[in-house]
Design a protein around this motif. Structure first.
Motif, PDB file in Angstrom:
ATOM      1  N   GLU A  41       0.717  -1.227  -0.028  1.00 38.20           N
ATOM      2  CA  GLU A  41       0.081  -0.015  -0.040  1.00 38.20           C
ATOM      3  C   GLU A  41       0.989   1.323  -0.194  1.00 38.20           C
ATOM      4  O   GLU A  41       0.765   2.236  -0.795  1.00 38.20           O
ATOM      5  CB  GLU A  41      -0.894  -0.174   1.062  1.00 38.20           C
ATOM      6  N   ALA A  42       1.904   1.193   0.689  1.00 35.58           N
ATOM      7  CA  ALA A  42       2.887   2.414   0.920  1.00 35.58           C
ATOM      8  C   ALA A  42       3.536   2.697  -0.639  1.00 35.58           C
ATOM      9  O   ALA A  42       3.447   3.814  -0.848  1.00 35.58           O
ATOM     10  CB  ALA A  42       3.876   2.409   2.319  1.00 35.58           C
ATOM     11  N   VAL A  43       3.979   1.661  -0.996  1.00 32.14           N
ATOM     12  CA  VAL A  43       4.799   1.628  -2.338  1.00 32.14           C
ATOM     13  C   VAL A  43       3.904   2.250  -3.413  1.00 32.14           C
ATOM     14  O   VAL A  43       4.003   3.219  -4.124  1.00 32.14           O
ATOM     15  CB  VAL A  43       5.326   0.403  -2.836  1.00 32.14           C
ATOM     16  N   ARG A  44       2.423   1.839  -3.294  1.00 33.16           N
ATOM     17  CA  ARG A  44       1.629   2.215  -4.334  1.00 33.16           C
ATOM     18  C   ARG A  44       1.056   3.793  -4.198  1.00 33.16           C
ATOM     19  O   ARG A  44       1.029   4.309  -5.204  1.00 33.16           O
ATOM     20  CB  ARG A  44       0.368   1.428  -4.622  1.00 33.16           C
ATOM     21  N   GLU A  45       1.070   4.082  -2.903  1.00 30.86           N
ATOM     22  CA  GLU A  45       0.597   5.484  -2.650  1.00 30.86           C
ATOM     23  C   GLU A  45       1.811   6.316  -3.142  1.00 30.86           C
ATOM     24  O   GLU A  45       1.620   7.568  -3.537  1.00 30.86           O
ATOM     25  CB  GLU A  45       0.611   5.740  -0.870  1.00 30.86           C
ATOM     26  N   ALA A  46       3.031   5.674  -2.966  1.00 33.17           N
ATOM     27  CA  ALA A  46       4.217   6.637  -3.346  1.00 33.17           C
ATOM     28  C   ALA A  46       4.766   6.582  -4.799  1.00 33.17           C
ATOM     29  O   ALA A  46       5.768   7.242  -4.970  1.00 33.17           O
ATOM     30  CB  ALA A  46       5.604   6.083  -2.512  1.00 33.17           C
ATOM     31  N   LEU A  47       3.828   5.949  -5.505  1.00 27.89           N
ATOM     32  CA  LEU A  47       4.334   5.408  -6.832  1.00 27.89           C
ATOM     33  C   LEU A  47       4.759   6.718  -7.761  1.00 27.89           C
ATOM     34  O   LEU A  47       5.893   6.358  -8.327  1.00 27.89           O
ATOM     35  CB  LEU A  47       3.234   4.608  -7.381  1.00 27.89           C
ATOM     36  N   ASP A  48       4.030   7.529  -7.684  1.00 25.34           N
ATOM     37  CA  ASP A  48       4.375   8.779  -8.761  1.00 25.34           C
ATOM     38  C   ASP A  48       5.657   9.273  -8.398  1.00 25.34           C
ATOM     39  O   ASP A  48       6.059   9.695  -9.067  1.00 25.34           O
ATOM     40  CB  ASP A  48       3.120   9.700  -8.692  1.00 25.34           C
ATOM     41  N   GLN A  49       5.701   9.476  -7.027  1.00 25.32           N
ATOM     42  CA  GLN A  49       6.987  10.090  -6.600  1.00 25.32           C
ATOM     43  C   GLN A  49       8.442   9.187  -6.889  1.00 25.32           C
ATOM     44  O   GLN A  49       9.441   9.798  -7.440  1.00 25.32           O
ATOM     45  CB  GLN A  49       6.831  10.269  -5.241  1.00 25.32           C
ATOM     46  N   LEU A  50       8.062   8.057  -6.600  1.00 22.79           N
ATOM     47  CA  LEU A  50       9.152   7.014  -6.761  1.00 22.79           C
ATOM     48  C   LEU A  50       9.355   6.816  -8.094  1.00 22.79           C
ATOM     49  O   LEU A  50      10.527   6.789  -8.613  1.00 22.79           O
ATOM     50  CB  LEU A  50       8.732   5.900  -6.139  1.00 22.79           C
ATOM     51  N   LEU A  51       8.506   7.033  -9.406  1.00 23.47           N
ATOM     52  CA  LEU A  51       9.003   6.760 -10.505  1.00 23.47           C
ATOM     53  C   LEU A  51       9.544   7.846 -11.347  1.00 23.47           C
ATOM     54  O   LEU A  51      10.084   7.695 -12.128  1.00 23.47           O
ATOM     55  CB  LEU A  51       7.647   6.547 -11.201  1.00 23.47           C
ATOM     56  N   THR A  52       9.832   8.881 -10.378  1.00 21.62           N
ATOM     57  CA  THR A  52      10.598  10.104 -11.122  1.00 21.62           C
ATOM     58  C   THR A  52      12.103   9.787 -10.833  1.00 21.62           C
ATOM     59  O   THR A  52      12.843  10.332 -11.796  1.00 21.62           O
ATOM     60  CB  THR A  52      10.293  11.227 -10.291  1.00 21.62           C
ATOM     61  N   THR A  53      12.184   8.822 -10.065  1.00 24.75           N
ATOM     62  CA  THR A  53      13.652   8.387  -9.683  1.00 24.75           C
ATOM     63  C   THR A  53      13.966   6.867 -10.018  1.00 24.75           C
ATOM     64  O   THR A  53      15.229   6.713 -10.302  1.00 24.75           O
ATOM     65  CB  THR A  53      13.710   8.630  -8.279  1.00 24.75           C
ATOM     66  N   PHE A  54      13.053   6.228 -10.189  1.00 22.16           N
ATOM     67  CA  PHE A  54      13.327   4.724 -10.069  1.00 22.16           C
ATOM     68  C   PHE A  54      12.356   3.960 -11.317  1.00 22.16           C
ATOM     69  O   PHE A  54      11.402   4.534 -11.517  1.00 22.16           O
ATOM     70  CB  PHE A  54      13.374   3.835  -8.901  1.00 22.16           C
ATOM     71  N   GLN A  55      13.112   3.035 -11.706  1.00 23.37           N
ATOM     72  CA  GLN A  55      12.173   1.944 -12.351  1.00 23.37           C
ATOM     73  C   GLN A  55      11.798   0.866 -11.422  1.00 23.37           C
ATOM     74  O   GLN A  55      12.772   0.614 -10.554  1.00 23.37           O
ATOM     75  CB  GLN A  55      12.486   1.275 -13.816  1.00 23.37           C
ATOM     76  N   ILE A  56      10.632   0.405 -11.286  1.00 16.88           N
ATOM     77  CA  ILE A  56      10.299  -0.322 -10.214  1.00 16.88           C
ATOM     78  C   ILE A  56       9.928  -1.736 -10.419  1.00 16.88           C
ATOM     79  O   ILE A  56       8.962  -1.968 -11.244  1.00 16.88           O
ATOM     80  CB  ILE A  56       9.346   0.252  -9.287  1.00 16.88           C
ATOM     81  N   ILE A  57      10.472  -2.943  -9.944  1.00 12.22           N
ATOM     82  CA  ILE A  57      10.025  -4.364  -9.866  1.00 12.22           C
ATOM     83  C   ILE A  57       9.344  -4.535  -8.763  1.00 12.22           C
ATOM     84  O   ILE A  57       9.899  -4.436  -7.517  1.00 12.22           O
ATOM     85  CB  ILE A  57      11.190  -5.211 -10.025  1.00 12.22           C
ATOM     86  N   HIS A  58       7.989  -4.769  -8.499  1.00  8.48           N
ATOM     87  CA  HIS A  58       7.281  -5.185  -7.339  1.00  8.48           C
ATOM     88  C   HIS A  58       6.949  -6.335  -7.187  1.00  8.48           C
ATOM     89  O   HIS A  58       5.910  -6.862  -7.704  1.00  8.48           O
ATOM     90  CB  HIS A  58       5.989  -4.207  -7.466  1.00  8.48           C
ATOM     91  N   ILE A  59       7.599  -7.220  -6.264  1.00  9.33           N
ATOM     92  CA  ILE A  59       7.043  -8.595  -6.218  1.00  9.33           C
ATOM     93  C   ILE A  59       6.175  -8.533  -4.974  1.00  9.33           C
ATOM     94  O   ILE A  59       6.782  -8.438  -3.720  1.00  9.33           O
ATOM     95  CB  ILE A  59       8.595  -9.450  -5.741  1.00  9.33           C
ATOM     96  N   CYS A  60       4.936  -8.650  -5.354  1.00 13.55           N
ATOM     97  CA  CYS A  60       3.903  -8.171  -4.221  1.00 13.55           C
ATOM     98  C   CYS A  60       3.178  -9.515  -3.364  1.00 13.55           C
ATOM     99  O   CYS A  60       2.154  -9.091  -2.650  1.00 13.55           O
ATOM    100  CB  CYS A  60       3.032  -7.042  -4.712  1.00 13.55           C
ATOM    101  N   GLY A  61       3.395 -10.706  -3.988  1.00 14.08           N
ATOM    102  CA  GLY A  61       2.711 -11.462  -3.033  1.00 14.08           C
ATOM    103  C   GLY A  61       1.519 -12.182  -3.718  1.00 14.08           C
ATOM    104  O   GLY A  61       1.021 -11.439  -4.598  1.00 14.08           O
ATOM    105  N   LYS A  62       1.162 -13.502  -3.576  1.00 16.57           N
ATOM    106  CA  LYS A  62       0.169 -14.217  -4.090  1.00 16.57           C
ATOM    107  C   LYS A  62      -1.406 -13.362  -3.918  1.00 16.57           C
ATOM    108  O   LYS A  62      -1.545 -12.925  -2.961  1.00 16.57           O
ATOM    109  CB  LYS A  62      -0.269 -15.499  -3.446  1.00 16.57           C
ATOM    110  N   ASP A  63      -1.762 -13.241  -4.963  1.00 13.52           N
ATOM    111  CA  ASP A  63      -3.087 -12.444  -5.346  1.00 13.52           C
ATOM    112  C   ASP A  63      -3.389 -11.072  -4.994  1.00 13.52           C
ATOM    113  O   ASP A  63      -4.080 -10.287  -4.752  1.00 13.52           O
ATOM    114  CB  ASP A  63      -4.188 -13.051  -4.292  1.00 13.52           C
ATOM    115  N   ASN A  64      -1.647 -10.463  -4.927  1.00 14.77           N
ATOM    116  CA  ASN A  64      -1.792  -8.901  -4.636  1.00 14.77           C
ATOM    117  C   ASN A  64      -1.426  -7.970  -5.762  1.00 14.77           C
ATOM    118  O   ASN A  64      -1.185  -6.945  -5.527  1.00 14.77           O
ATOM    119  CB  ASN A  64      -0.666  -8.956  -3.376  1.00 14.77           C
TER     120      ASN A  64
END
Length: 357
Positions: free
Chosen positions: A205-228
């Motif tokens: 949840e925290a990563v997705r909330e911060a996604l717009d800010q993070l994507l200005t700096t990073f490319q992101i691989i998110h291993i988020c767990g089963k059914d997530n």
């Protein structure tokens, strides 16, 4: 009796299987006959069943909860049933040694090994032994530790520090394959996010909330767990996986920094691969606090930044990741100084030594 017959056990989480996955190919190559005792529905069944040459046996197991639950009344009976099942399997297979990675399923196996007079070796990854291993240690001949500090918590006559057992295949990642899998470019750092084998709701949840800010700096691989996986967040520079197996080596190869929980096996793998980490350990409300101690040990040695779950906010997450990115070169230099014995080789030596005895 087959002089190269072994039973391996461990499960409940991926961390309780990874060391087993590292040593099994070596033992198979050396001609060992391997049987694996795990639970009926644990992640270990999925991971081990994929391997050729390993016979999988399911047994009953209790969860050994630290909190009040009606299930606690049933657990001793489940452990007893599992012990009887393991006793029968050991009697039939006649192993010369048993190797345990821990987890709830290992307790009945270690009790049965003692009853059958078969030497058992336990591997403990965490800074302090988990509840299952604490119960199982009296039934074992040897207890191997990943952290040197863990030796304080183990009877001296059984204890040996071996360091981190890391799977060989993690060192065979290919950058071009990683870029092709993700469709990422070379012009921006890659952030790899892992929330454990079942994922972490709070981290996701925290990563997705911060996604717009993070994507200005990073490319992101998110291993988020089963059914997530949440397809509404799909966009260039952000890729989601439920769980990764064969591709992990290639994704790690392109990762510049890692955001992770603080399970011991995972963080030592990141250390071996020189990947700077931001660790968000499971809180004491959700665990026995082992990940907090693991994380603090890595922070003290300069391998990681630590963000306590209670302090996890979007602003703090972005701030800590950007700060880690700026200091990654210095962190990598510290990681290169980490010295461990050849842990996997030593584990296999000890297994052979106990088998001979």
């Amino acid at each position: 009796m087959n002089k190269k017959q072994i039973i391996i056990t461990g499960g409940g989480t991926a961390g309780h299987v990874m060391v087993n996955l590292a040593i099994i190919p070596v033992l198979l190559k050396e001609g060992w006959t391997i049987d694996y005792i795990g639970s009926k529905r644990g992640i270990e069944k999925d991971l081990i069943s994929e391997l050729e040459g390993v016979n999988y046996h399911s047994i009953s197991t209790g969860k050994l909860r630290r909190y009040m639950s009606i299930e606690n009344i049933k657990d001793p009976f489940k452990v007893l049933k599992g012990t009887l099942q393991a006793f029968r399997i050991i009697g039939k297979k006649k192993p010369v040694v048993i190797f345990s990675k821990g987890g709830f399923v290992s307790v009945p196996v270690l009790i049965a090994s003692k009853l059958r007079g078969v030497p058992a070796v336990i591997h403990e990854s965490d800074y302090t032994p988990g509840l299952a291993n604490k119960i199982a240690i009296p039934f074992a001949k040897k207890v191997l530790a990943t952290f040197k500090e863990t030796l304080e918590y183990i009877p001296a006559q059984k204890a040996e520090w071996v360091g981190a057992v890391v799977r060989d295949e993690l060192f065979t990642g290919d950058k071009e394959t990683g870029l092709r899998l993700t469709n990422f470019k070379r012009d921006k750092d890659v952030l790899l996010i892992m929330g454990g084998s079942v994922g972490s709701k709070k981290v996701n949840e925290a990563v997705r909330e911060a996604l717009d800010q993070l994507l200005t700096t990073f490319q992101i691989i998110h291993i988020c767990g089963k059914d997530n996986i949440d397809s509404s967040y799909e966009q260039p520079g952000y890729i989601q996986y439920e769980y990764v197996s064969d591709e992990l080596k290639d994704l790690l190869e392109i990762a510049d920094i890692v955001l992770s929980r603080a399970g011991a096996n995972s963080i030592f793998e990141f250390l071996a691969l020189n990947k700077p980490m931001l660790l968000i350990p499971l809180s004491k409300n959700a665990s026995r606090g082992d990940q907090i101690v693991n994380a603090q040990s890595f922070k003290k040695q300069g391998y990681a930044r630590v963000l306590e779950e209670e302090n996890l906010t979007v602003d703090r997450l972005v701030q800590d990741l950007v700060s880690l990115q700026k200091e990654k070169t210095a962190v990598i230099e510290k990681m290169k100084n980490y010295q461990s014995v050849k842990a996997k080789d030593r584990v296999i030596e000890i297994i052979k030594e106990e088998a001979k005895e």
